[in-house]
Design an enzyme around this catalytic site. Structure first.
Site, short mmCIF file in Angstrom:
data_model
loop_
_atom_site.label_atom_id
_atom_site.label_comp_id
_atom_site.label_asym_id
_atom_site.label_seq_id
_atom_site.Cartn_x
_atom_site.Cartn_y
_atom_site.Cartn_z
N ARG A 18 0.82 -1.50 -0.01
CA ARG A 18 -0.08 -0.08 0.02
C ARG A 18 0.79 1.34 -0.08
O ARG A 18 0.41 2.18 0.58
CB ARG A 18 -1.00 0.13 1.20
CG ARG A 18 -2.10 -0.96 1.15
CD ARG A 18 -3.48 -0.44 0.43
NE ARG A 18 -4.23 -1.41 0.34
CZ ARG A 18 -5.24 -1.71 0.97
NH1 ARG A 18 -5.59 -0.77 2.37
NH2 ARG A 18 -6.29 -2.59 1.04
N ARG A 22 -3.35 6.79 1.04
CA ARG A 22 -3.70 8.19 1.70
C ARG A 22 -2.67 8.71 2.63
O ARG A 22 -3.05 9.97 2.76
CB ARG A 22 -5.54 7.62 2.41
CG ARG A 22 -6.49 7.96 1.38
CD ARG A 22 -7.48 7.08 1.96
NE ARG A 22 -7.31 5.67 2.58
CZ ARG A 22 -8.19 5.22 3.21
NH1 ARG A 22 -9.57 5.67 3.52
NH2 ARG A 22 -8.06 3.86 3.44
N ARG A 31 -6.13 11.25 -6.00
CA ARG A 31 -7.62 10.49 -5.64
C ARG A 31 -8.59 11.44 -5.88
O ARG A 31 -9.99 11.06 -6.51
CB ARG A 31 -7.09 9.96 -4.51
CG ARG A 31 -8.59 9.41 -3.76
CD ARG A 31 -8.70 7.88 -4.08
NE ARG A 31 -9.70 7.24 -3.20
CZ ARG A 31 -10.90 7.39 -3.37
NH1 ARG A 31 -11.46 8.17 -4.23
NH2 ARG A 31 -11.53 6.77 -2.62
N ASP A 68 -6.49 -2.74 -7.43
CA ASP A 68 -7.33 -3.32 -6.07
C ASP A 68 -7.57 -4.73 -6.56
O ASP A 68 -7.68 -5.03 -7.73
CB ASP A 68 -8.35 -2.63 -5.78
CG ASP A 68 -8.77 -3.22 -4.29
OD1 ASP A 68 -8.12 -2.62 -3.29
OD2 ASP A 68 -9.68 -4.02 -4.21
N TYR A 143 -15.34 -11.49 -0.05
CA TYR A 143 -15.97 -10.28 -0.44
C TYR A 143 -17.09 -10.31 -1.16
O TYR A 143 -18.10 -9.75 -0.94
CB TYR A 143 -15.00 -9.08 -0.89
CG TYR A 143 -14.04 -8.53 0.10
CD1 TYR A 143 -14.32 -7.58 0.82
CD2 TYR A 143 -12.78 -9.18 0.08
CE1 TYR A 143 -13.29 -7.02 1.76
CE2 TYR A 143 -11.78 -8.70 1.10
CZ TYR A 143 -12.21 -7.56 1.84
OH TYR A 143 -11.21 -7.27 2.83
#
Ligand code: CP3
Length: 335
Positions: A18, A22, A31, A68, A143
């Site tokens: 990652r 952010r 973003r 992702d 998921y």
């Protein structure tokens, strides 16, 4: 790439899971421009830019494609969104929906991601490894069944136990789609690929073997049948003693370690398979002596063998940038 051949390098190469994210102001800016998270993943110019940001800022030895693991369900035609503060939200699948899924055409949907890989290979310095990736079938399936993240993946575990045939169908399709996707990434310029199995830790021995190790082994086999020299990293996060079975059954080239296994066990694993990771991301948030000690312990325990320095899981948004700089300097012997 040399570590994956079994070489021990001093200092070890370093990158972070990652690493484009952010915690970086330059990421947050792009973003915001991109609109949704998936728009960012599917816009090659912007996805290339955010992938390169941590390379420019920190000089990491590897860049990981910005995308992702949930682009695969998206490519299979399932509605996937990323909601602020909630994470991923998907249209959940049941046995009937699984029957209707098809991986035909999935790669066409992922063409923008492959274009990002091509742009990255052209933009990156030759000595910077370019990593592609996908999610492991089990983690992606959790998921797809629940429709969102859960603390223990109870919904997918119940589904796998109650409807094993339907679940097998889902896993088989994810194996197929993921293998094709990884092959395409390697052909587009990825030097190596990583298979993220973030939820491998919730299964018992029988279910782990069936839904984690076996499907990943099948992906590795399919990828190598098309690209014999393909380099593949496996990251079955949190699986403890099963790490050994996973390495043996999947035949991956490097093992991603989380931070919860004993040092002697990590050293034993490294005798057979090069390793990456092992630093608790909380030490990176803490900084100071806690971070220095974490770095030193890993270099001492694993630095004499084939090691890629990394976190045991992704960096979190609240991590101070100065701590990342401290970690890199410490690993490279400059602090
Ligand atoms: O490592 C990298 O820098 C490459 C890019 C990457 C992302 N996600 C970007 C991302 C990779 C390899 C992933 C993998 C991924 N995605 C996993 C497996 C690894 C892991 O972290 O466990 C999983 C389970 C996902 C699913 C996912 N994507 C979740 C649960 C979330 C929400 C969590 C959060 O931090 O909001 C995402 C979103 C996501 N994927 C972000 C990033 C940078 C944050 C999105 C944002 O910009 O708001």
């Amino acid at each position: 790439m040399r570590v994956m051949e079994g070489e021990a390098l001093i200092p070890p190469p370093i990158w972070m899971m990652r690493q484009a994210g952010r915690y970086l102001p330059e990421y947050r800016k792009v973003r915001q421009e991109a609109g949704s998270f998936l728009d960012l993943c599917y816009t090659p110019k912007l996805a290339t830019e955010v992938t390169l940001q941590p390379i420019r800022r920190f000089g990491f030895d590897a860049a990981i494609l910005f995308s992702d693991i949930l682009v695969i369900p998206d490519a299979l035609g399932i509605d996937v969104r990323f909601e602020e503060g909630r994470g991923p939200v998907l249209q959940p699948v049941d046995a009937l929906a699984i029957q209707k899924l098809s991986s035909d055409g999935a790669l066409r949907h992922l063409v923008p991601v492959l274009e990002t890989v091509e742009r990255l290979r052209a933009a990156l310095p030759h000595e910077t490894t370019l990593l592609g990736f996908c999610g492991a079938p089990w983690t992606v399936a959790t998921y797809m069944i629940a429709g969102h993240g859960t603390p223990d993946q109870g919904p997918a575990r119940q589904f796998a136990l109650n409807q094993p045939d339907a679940f097998q169908q889902l896993i088989d399709m994810l194996v197929e789609a993921s293998a094709q996707y990884l092959i395409a990434q390697i052909k587009a310029g990825a030097d190596a690929v990583q298979i993220f199995d973030s939820w491998a830790s919730v299964l018992d021995a029988e279910q782990f073997s069936r839904w984690c190790a076996k499907p990943v082994a099948e992906i590795v086999k399919q990828v190598r049948s098309e690209v014999p020299e393909a380099r593949i990293i496996g990251f079955p996060k949190g699986v403890g003693a099963f790490y050994r079975d996973y390495a043996a059954q999947t035949d991956i080239d490097m093992l991603g370690l989380d931070w919860t296994i004993p040092r002697t066990f990590a050293q034993q694993l490294q005798k057979d398979t090069p390793v990456q990771g092992y630093l608790d991301p909380q030490r990176l948030i803490a900084g100071g002596a806690a971070l220095d000690q974490g770095v030193d312990d890993i270099l001492e325990a694993l630095g004499a063998g084939p090691l890629v320095f990394n976190l045991g899981h992704g960096i979190t948004p609240q991590t101070p940038i100065t701590h990342v700089e401290q970690m890199i300097a410490r690993v490279r012997g400059k602090a």
